[in-house]
Motif scaffolding. Structure first.
Motif, PDB file in Angstrom:
ATOM      1  N   HIS A   1      -3.050 -18.258 -61.430  1.00 37.76           N
ATOM      2  CA  HIS A   1      -3.880 -18.866 -60.386  1.00 37.76           C
ATOM      3  C   HIS A   1      -4.162 -20.346 -60.629  1.00 37.76           C
ATOM      4  O   HIS A   1      -5.130 -20.906 -60.131  1.00 37.76           O
ATOM      5  CB  HIS A   1      -5.147 -18.032 -60.183  1.00 37.76           C
TER       6      HIS A   1
ATOM      7  N   CYS B   1      -5.985 -14.124 -54.467  1.00 38.15           N
ATOM      8  CA  CYS B   1      -7.264 -14.443 -55.110  1.00 38.15           C
ATOM      9  C   CYS B   1      -8.174 -15.232 -54.169  1.00 38.15           C
ATOM     10  O   CYS B   1      -9.345 -15.450 -54.468  1.00 38.15           O
ATOM     11  CB  CYS B   1      -7.030 -15.236 -56.404  1.00 38.15           C
TER      12      CYS B   1
ATOM     13  N   CYS C   1      -1.577 -21.169 -55.488  1.00 35.40           N
ATOM     14  CA  CYS C   1      -1.478 -20.694 -56.876  1.00 35.40           C
ATOM     15  C   CYS C   1      -0.005 -20.506 -57.234  1.00 35.40           C
ATOM     16  O   CYS C   1       0.813 -20.142 -56.379  1.00 35.40           O
ATOM     17  CB  CYS C   1      -2.170 -19.339 -57.043  1.00 35.40           C
TER      18      CYS C   1
HETATM   19 ZN   LIG Z   1      -4.452 -17.135 -56.886  1.00 37.44          ZN
END
Ligand SMILES: [Zn+2]
Length: 405
Positions: free
Chosen positions: A247, A260, A265
């Motif tokens: 991430h 996320c 990311c």
């Molecule tokens: Zn992420």
């Protein structure tokens, strides 16, 4: 007196029976005389402790030591056949199960095609059934099982074996995996860890532990994760999330939304699933890492270009990790590592360019040698290192002394 070559550099701090077992397992001692030299203990104390290890089934004695004359000393050996370990590497879409001896050597092993998203009520009973059948195949029973190691593709509270809000494991949040395994294998220790940590340990323990202390293992598959070996041990961090590089956002990453919640990311732009989606949009249908690798191997120029780009994006994130952590080895594993020429070329290009010269002076960036087997080997090693730690062995021997005979 002939010696078996257990050369000793540093004395053992607390030369308990458990520490003596460690010396034999590490190849630092192979006779009682080696143990005495390594520990500074008297011959009689060494004998007491070695006898306890023999009685406990940890060591065996063999009289085959080559001699230069006189009566050969009895050789001490770790008894790797004194029990078995069950190991499971459960990936996002597929995994692997094994029964191993106490040196993580497989006695039986099989790949499984079972998405973790089927949930614990499907996956765990299936794994239990297959473990029983694999034990049957090698002529063992649940009473031979010394421990169970399991890797799962998400964050784990390692101390209790509980998955914590795993993004790609619906139904697993808060599930106490050891309790569930204990229903079929009662009284057996069950250790659960993030799959990347166990893969890192598998490759590290098999190929690097004798001369490397610090290593990063990067899994590039459906997602991207990183296992950190620091000072020879898995480094989990304060909340168990150490190594979650997936991430971090590389520069010039497009605004692709990651699961996320953030954008761009490296997992959202350079993982196997991200590349499969992009190739599909370009008119080359792909459903996951394996399809991406197949297109690369077929020489499809767009697939080659995207994997090279993914390698450079990953390299940018890893360059920061190299500057921070200064590993001696970076191992690249996971399905997308099968496109290794292209992926590793991209990673190397950027890591060597962006990391400091001193940090990369001896840095090796290599493909996982255990490959698909890294997870089961690491799951077995996790258990073996726990049940054979000096503390665990000393506790077991003390319990045996306390028990009525
Ligand atoms: Zn992420």
């Amino acid at each position: 007196m002939p010696s078996s070559g257990g050369v000793v550099a540093t004395p053992v701090a607390a030369p308990t029976a458990g520490a003596i077992l460690q010396l034999v397992r590490n190849g630092r001692a192979a006779t009682r005389a080696d143990v005495a030299r390594a520990t500074g203990l008297s011959r009689s104390t060494v004998s007491l402790r070695v006898d306890a290890l023999l009685a406990g089934g940890y060591l065996v004695e063999r009289g085959d030591e080559p001699s230069t004359g006189g009566r050969p000393p009895t050789r001490l050996a770790f008894d790797a056949g004194a029990g078995v370990v069950l190991a499971a590497d459960l990936g996002a879409t597929h995994g692997r199960l094994a029964v191993t001896d106490l040196e993580a050597q497989p006695l039986a092993e099989e790949p499984i095609e079972l998405p973790i998203a089927e949930g614990p009520d499907v996956v765990l009973p299936y794994v239990q059934d297959r473990f029983k059948e694999l034990l049957d195949e090698v002529g063992k029973t649940p009473t031979d099982v010394r421990g169970i190691g399991i890797g799962v593709p998400g964050p784990v509270e390692y101390a209790v074996g509980r998955a914590i809000s795993p993004p790609i494991m619906p139904g697993w949040d808060g599930v106490q995996i050891p309790d569930r395994m204990g229903e079929r294998f009662p009284g057996v220790p069950v250790l659960v860890d993030n799959d990347v940590n166990i893969m890192a340990l598998g490759d590290y323990w098999t190929y690097f532990r004798s001369d490397v202390d610090d290593l990063l293992y990067v899994k590039v598959a459906t997602g991207i994760g990183c296992g950190v070996i620091a000072g020879g041990k898995v480094h989990r961090g304060a909340q168990g999330t150490a190594g979650d590089l997936g991430h971090v956002r590389p520069s010039e990453a497009p605004d692709v939304v990651c699961h996320c919640g953030n954008q761009g990311c490296v997992e959202a732009v350079a993982s196997g699933s991200a590349l499969a989606r992009e190739l599909t949009e370009l008119g080359f249908p792909a459903t996951g890492s394996r399809d991406v690798v197949a297109l690369v191997r077929a020489g499809q120029p767009e697939a080659v270009r995207l994997v090279r780009r993914a390698g450079r994006q990953l390299g940018e994130v890893l360059a920061a990790a190299v500057n921070l952590f200064n590993p001696l080895v970076i191992v690249i594993g996971g399905d997308l590592a099968h496109a290794h020429e292209q992926l590793l070329a991209g990673v190397r290009e950027v890591v060597y360019q962006r990391s400091t010269a001193l940090a990369t002076r001896h840095l090796q960036i290599v493909r996982s040698r255990l490959d698909d087997r890294a997870g089961v080997v690491g799951a077995a090693v996790t258990v073996i290192e726990d049940i054979l730690s000096p503390e665990a062995v000393d506790r077991d021997l003390a319990a045996r002394r306390g028990a009525p005979s």
